[in-house]
Motif scaffolding. Structure first.
Motif, short mmCIF file in Angstrom:
data_model
loop_
_atom_site.label_atom_id
_atom_site.label_comp_id
_atom_site.label_asym_id
_atom_site.label_seq_id
_atom_site.Cartn_x
_atom_site.Cartn_y
_atom_site.Cartn_z
N ASN A 141 -63.68 -64.56 -27.65
CA ASN A 141 -63.35 -64.45 -26.22
C ASN A 141 -63.02 -65.81 -25.60
O ASN A 141 -62.09 -65.92 -24.81
CB ASN A 141 -64.50 -63.80 -25.45
CG ASN A 141 -64.67 -62.33 -25.80
OD1 ASN A 141 -63.78 -61.71 -26.37
ND2 ASN A 141 -65.82 -61.78 -25.47
N VAL A 142 -63.77 -66.85 -25.96
CA VAL A 142 -63.48 -68.19 -25.45
C VAL A 142 -62.14 -68.67 -26.01
O VAL A 142 -61.31 -69.22 -25.28
CB VAL A 142 -64.61 -69.19 -25.78
CG1 VAL A 142 -64.23 -70.60 -25.37
CG2 VAL A 142 -65.91 -68.78 -25.11
N GLN A 143 -61.91 -68.45 -27.30
CA GLN A 143 -60.63 -68.84 -27.90
C GLN A 143 -59.47 -68.13 -27.20
O GLN A 143 -58.44 -68.75 -26.91
CB GLN A 143 -60.63 -68.53 -29.40
CG GLN A 143 -61.57 -69.42 -30.18
CD GLN A 143 -61.88 -68.90 -31.57
OE1 GLN A 143 -61.82 -67.71 -31.84
NE2 GLN A 143 -62.21 -69.81 -32.48
N ARG A 144 -59.64 -66.85 -26.94
CA ARG A 144 -58.59 -66.07 -26.26
C ARG A 144 -58.36 -66.59 -24.84
O ARG A 144 -57.23 -66.68 -24.39
CB ARG A 144 -58.97 -64.59 -26.23
CG ARG A 144 -57.87 -63.67 -25.73
CD ARG A 144 -58.25 -62.19 -25.82
NE ARG A 144 -58.75 -61.81 -27.12
CZ ARG A 144 -59.99 -61.38 -27.38
NH1 ARG A 144 -60.86 -61.23 -26.41
NH2 ARG A 144 -60.35 -61.07 -28.60
N LEU A 145 -59.42 -66.95 -24.14
CA LEU A 145 -59.31 -67.49 -22.79
C LEU A 145 -58.38 -68.71 -22.77
O LEU A 145 -57.50 -68.82 -21.92
CB LEU A 145 -60.70 -67.88 -22.27
CG LEU A 145 -60.77 -68.52 -20.89
CD1 LEU A 145 -60.43 -67.48 -19.82
CD2 LEU A 145 -62.15 -69.10 -20.66
N PHE A 146 -58.53 -69.59 -23.74
CA PHE A 146 -57.69 -70.79 -23.80
C PHE A 146 -56.30 -70.48 -24.35
O PHE A 146 -55.32 -71.10 -23.92
CB PHE A 146 -58.38 -71.89 -24.61
CG PHE A 146 -59.44 -72.58 -23.82
CD1 PHE A 146 -59.12 -73.61 -22.94
CD2 PHE A 146 -60.77 -72.20 -23.93
CE1 PHE A 146 -60.09 -74.24 -22.18
CE2 PHE A 146 -61.75 -72.84 -23.19
CZ PHE A 146 -61.41 -73.86 -22.32
N ALA A 147 -56.21 -69.54 -25.27
CA ALA A 147 -54.90 -69.21 -25.84
C ALA A 147 -53.99 -68.59 -24.78
O ALA A 147 -52.78 -68.79 -24.81
CB ALA A 147 -55.06 -68.26 -27.02
N GLU A 148 -54.58 -67.86 -23.85
CA GLU A 148 -53.80 -67.19 -22.82
C GLU A 148 -53.52 -68.08 -21.61
O GLU A 148 -52.69 -67.75 -20.77
CB GLU A 148 -54.52 -65.92 -22.35
CG GLU A 148 -54.60 -64.87 -23.43
CD GLU A 148 -55.51 -63.69 -23.06
OE1 GLU A 148 -56.18 -63.73 -22.01
OE2 GLU A 148 -55.54 -62.74 -23.86
N ALA A 149 -54.21 -69.21 -21.52
CA ALA A 149 -54.07 -70.11 -20.36
C ALA A 149 -52.93 -71.08 -20.56
O ALA A 149 -52.75 -71.62 -21.66
CB ALA A 149 -55.37 -70.87 -20.14
#
Length: 155
Positions: A141-149
């Protein structure tokens, strides 16, 4: 029960630190977190659900930031009580951030989880698997948060 692991986030260390220190952003990454409220700069409470193989356990948790080195590491202690089971859990979590490249941060963590009452009777093996999977989901979830930002800032 002790668990230690690490994961990498495609973002600068300062941006990762900012997310870990922001209750609203962090709550969106925590599996089963239905609500998290900052009580102060160092305390929060949360309504959470943990799904095991046999049941879903709802609980209230209180967390406290016990110490930190700005941008480097933090220590959190959390206690929680299931809403429909006798028991209690306490956990101490230490998180360290290491910049591995210009825009890549490794998050290392050590967790010591203790359970009592009916919660403990569910068994270390089953709970360790559940906690380990929740930790992996948090990392994703943290990785996805940054990947989408845009720009890796998780704004």
């Amino acid at each position: 029960m002790k668990i230690a692991d690490s994961f990498t986030i495609p973002a600068p260390k300062s941006a990762v630190w900012d997310v870990f220190m922001n209750v609203e952003k962090l709550a969106g990454c925590v599996p089963g977190c239905r609500d998290m409220t900052a009580l102060s700069d160092t305390e929060y409470e949360a309504d959470m659900e943990v799904k095991t193989k046999f049941m879903t356990i709802a609980f209230k948790a209180n967390g406290r930031l016990k110490g930190f080195a700005e941008g480097e590491e933090l220590t959190v202690e959390m206690t929680g009580k299931p809403t429909k089971l006798a028991g209690l859990f306490r956990t101490k979590l230490k998180v360290r951030l290491q910049e591995r490249a210009e825009a890549e941060t490794e998050v290392e963590y050590d967790m010591d989880l203790q359970m009592s009452g009916r919660l403990a009777s569910l068994g270390d093996v089953m709970m360790k698997g559940t906690v380990t999977e929740s930790s992996r989901e948090f990392a994703r979830n943290v990785q996805r948060l940054f990947a989408e930002a845009p720009g890796g800032t998780a704004e």
